[in-house]
Design an enzyme around this catalytic site. Structure first.
Site, short mmCIF file in Angstrom:
data_model
loop_
_atom_site.label_atom_id
_atom_site.label_comp_id
_atom_site.label_asym_id
_atom_site.label_seq_id
_atom_site.Cartn_x
_atom_site.Cartn_y
_atom_site.Cartn_z
N LYS A 174 5.06 -15.40 -14.59
CA LYS A 174 6.53 -15.44 -14.64
C LYS A 174 7.13 -15.63 -13.25
O LYS A 174 7.99 -16.47 -13.05
CB LYS A 174 7.10 -14.13 -15.22
CG LYS A 174 6.68 -13.82 -16.63
CD LYS A 174 7.33 -12.54 -17.13
CE LYS A 174 6.93 -11.30 -16.35
NZ LYS A 174 5.50 -10.94 -16.45
N ARG A 233 12.98 -6.11 -20.38
CA ARG A 233 11.61 -5.75 -20.77
C ARG A 233 11.60 -4.86 -22.00
O ARG A 233 10.52 -4.48 -22.48
CB ARG A 233 10.94 -5.01 -19.63
CG ARG A 233 9.97 -5.89 -18.82
CD ARG A 233 9.31 -5.01 -17.79
NE ARG A 233 8.09 -5.53 -17.26
CZ ARG A 233 7.98 -6.10 -16.06
NH1 ARG A 233 9.02 -6.30 -15.31
NH2 ARG A 233 6.79 -6.48 -15.63
N ARG A 247 -4.58 -11.35 -7.77
CA ARG A 247 -3.24 -11.57 -7.19
C ARG A 247 -3.15 -10.91 -5.81
O ARG A 247 -3.58 -9.77 -5.63
CB ARG A 247 -2.17 -10.98 -8.11
CG ARG A 247 -0.78 -10.98 -7.46
CD ARG A 247 0.34 -10.95 -8.44
NE ARG A 247 0.38 -9.75 -9.27
CZ ARG A 247 1.25 -9.58 -10.27
NH1 ARG A 247 2.12 -10.52 -10.56
NH2 ARG A 247 1.22 -8.47 -10.99
N ARG A 272 -1.42 -5.32 -4.96
CA ARG A 272 -0.44 -4.31 -5.39
C ARG A 272 -1.15 -3.13 -6.02
O ARG A 272 -2.13 -3.32 -6.76
CB ARG A 272 0.52 -4.94 -6.43
CG ARG A 272 1.67 -5.66 -5.81
CD ARG A 272 2.44 -6.51 -6.79
NE ARG A 272 2.75 -5.88 -8.07
CZ ARG A 272 3.45 -6.47 -9.03
NH1 ARG A 272 3.93 -7.69 -8.84
NH2 ARG A 272 3.69 -5.86 -10.17
N ARG A 318 -0.44 -1.38 -18.36
CA ARG A 318 0.74 -2.25 -18.35
C ARG A 318 0.70 -3.24 -19.52
O ARG A 318 1.72 -3.55 -20.11
CB ARG A 318 0.84 -3.00 -17.02
CG ARG A 318 1.19 -2.07 -15.87
CD ARG A 318 1.02 -2.75 -14.53
NE ARG A 318 2.02 -3.78 -14.32
CZ ARG A 318 1.93 -4.71 -13.38
NH1 ARG A 318 0.88 -4.75 -12.60
NH2 ARG A 318 2.87 -5.59 -13.25
#
Ligand code: ADP
Ligand code: AMP
Length: 213
Positions: free
Chosen positions: A13, A88, A127, A160, A171
């Protein structure tokens, strides 16, 4: 153009939202980035949000909705924006709709970037994010020119905390329970665009821009 990005955490996203924002010259508004900036600056909001984010949970709606509504009322949003990571939950979507209705406005597109769960953990463990400017990379798919260093601002890239595999699984389950219902919500409103997020990022982008009129 007013656009919402939907999709699982790690679906791409943010990557696509930044490309859309550049192409259409509209602001990219990421609630995750706003929370991370608040955590970095040790604000009251940041301290509250961190407790939820570290556990892979959503920050409560009451800490999130007003923040976004205030942001989209700013002058630079007059010609549109791309919302990344908001809404969300259904209550967040209802809150956004009500605020927009009050301005005689509405969302033009909700873009769902579809990536199966089995690809997500791999994406998120690879990531790397720049803690300074927010640029994101992937160690295999979208690597920086120099390992561990941001192409844009030369700062150090980090993994992260909430991208560690155990938090990613949490998540994902939160996504399926609380965020996935938004796909139907926006489909019923006739603004849903679905794209195959497993393609190379420029191909995903071409599919998105092909669908935006
Ligand atoms: P989200 O904002 O949905 O959480 P990101 O845009 O940060 O997701 O993307 C998650 C990870 O996947 C990042 O490391 C990013 O560089 C990488 N990524 C994004 N799009 C693609 C793609 N099309 N193919 C492969 N990797 C991608
Ligand atoms: P993101 O950068 O979009 O992956 O968001 C990182 C984390 O910030 C999420 O896992 C949530 O804990 C929190 N967050 C971001 N946006 C929202 C939102 N709209 N509602 C609730 N929590 C959010």
């Amino acid at each position: 153009m007013k656009i919402i990005m939907l999709g699982a955490p790690g679906a791409g996203k943010g990557t696509q939202a930044k490309m859309i924002a550049d192409a259409y010259n509209i602001p990219h508004i990421s609630t995750g980035d706003i929370f991370r900036a608040n955590i970095k600056n040790n604000t009251e909001l940041g301290i509250k949000a961190k407790k939820y984010m570290d556990q892979g949970l959503l920050v409560p709606d009451e800490l999130t909705c007003d923040l976004v509504v205030d942001r989209i009322c700013q002058e630079d949003c007059a010609d549109g924006y791309v919302l990344d990571g908001f809404p969300r939950t259904i209550p967040q979507a209802v809150c956004l709709d009500k605020a927009l209705e009050g301005m005689s406005d509405k969302i033009d597109y909700a873009v769902n970037v579809k990536v199966p769960d089995e690809n997500i953990v791999r994406r998120m463990s690879g990531r790397r994010a720049c803690a300074k400017c927010g640029a994101t990379y992937h160690i295999v798919h979208i690597p920086p020119k120099k390992e561990g260093i941001c192409d844009r601002c030369s700062s150090e890239l980090i993994l992260r905390d909430d991208d560690k595999p155990e938090t990613v699984l949490k998540r994902l389950s939160v996504y399926h329970a609380q965020t996935q219902p938004l796909i139907e919500y926006y489909d019923e409103k006739g603004v849903l665009v679905e794209v195959d997020g497993t393609q190379e990022m420029n191909d995903v982008f071409a599919e998105i821009t092909g669908a935006l009129k």
